[in-house]
Design a protein around this motif. Sequence first.
Motif, PDB file in Angstrom:
ATOM      1  N   ARG A  14       0.828  -1.203   0.000  1.00 41.56           N
ATOM      2  CA  ARG A  14       0.000   0.000   0.000  1.00 41.56           C
ATOM      3  C   ARG A  14       0.864   1.255   0.000  1.00 41.56           C
TER       4      ARG A  14
ATOM      5  N   PHE B 131       2.210   1.698  -3.436  1.00 37.75           N
ATOM      6  CA  PHE B 131       1.117   2.134  -4.301  1.00 37.75           C
ATOM      7  C   PHE B 131       0.858   3.633  -4.154  1.00 37.75           C
ATOM      8  N   VAL B 132       0.775   4.116  -2.915  1.00 37.47           N
ATOM      9  CA  VAL B 132       0.503   5.535  -2.667  1.00 37.47           C
ATOM     10  C   VAL B 132       1.647   6.405  -3.179  1.00 37.47           C
TER      11      VAL B 132
ATOM     12  N   GLY C 139       3.690   5.641  -5.521  1.00 37.14           N
ATOM     13  CA  GLY C 139       3.670   5.561  -6.979  1.00 37.14           C
ATOM     14  C   GLY C 139       2.673   6.535  -7.587  1.00 37.14           C
ATOM     15  N   ILE C 140       1.505   6.656  -6.968  1.00 32.32           N
ATOM     16  CA  ILE C 140       0.500   7.605  -7.452  1.00 32.32           C
ATOM     17  C   ILE C 140       0.993   9.037  -7.290  1.00 32.32           C
ATOM     18  N   VAL C 141       1.594   9.336  -6.144  1.00 33.81           N
ATOM     19  CA  VAL C 141       2.138  10.680  -5.913  1.00 33.81           C
ATOM     20  C   VAL C 141       3.241  10.987  -6.928  1.00 33.81           C
TER      21      VAL C 141
ATOM     22  N   ALA D 277       3.575   9.708  -9.943  1.00 31.65           N
ATOM     23  CA  ALA D 277       2.962   9.891 -11.260  1.00 31.65           C
ATOM     24  C   ALA D 277       2.368  11.290 -11.390  1.00 31.65           C
ATOM     25  N   CYS D 278       1.751  11.781 -10.323  1.00 29.93           N
ATOM     26  CA  CYS D 278       1.181  13.135 -10.349  1.00 29.93           C
ATOM     27  C   CYS D 278       2.276  14.183 -10.487  1.00 29.93           C
TER      28      CYS D 278
END
Length: 61
Positions: free
Chosen positions: A21, A24-25, A27-29, A31-32
């Motif tokens: 998790r 994952f978090v 990775g999203i940050v 990507a943004c």
Amino acid sequence: MNMLWLIRAKAWAKRPPSTKRIIFVFGIVAACVVLYLIERAGLLPEWMQLEARTGRGGMRF
């Protein structure tokens, strides 16, 4: 600080999130951040850019 935040922090300390998790978090940050930097550099394709609005208009239905 709100008491609710302290309760959440206590629960999070007892049962921290899994490694998957966290990855994952982050990775999203990441990507943004990459999308933001590409946009600021002006390297986005034209189909991804917003059309400029002129005047005083809102959405019309």
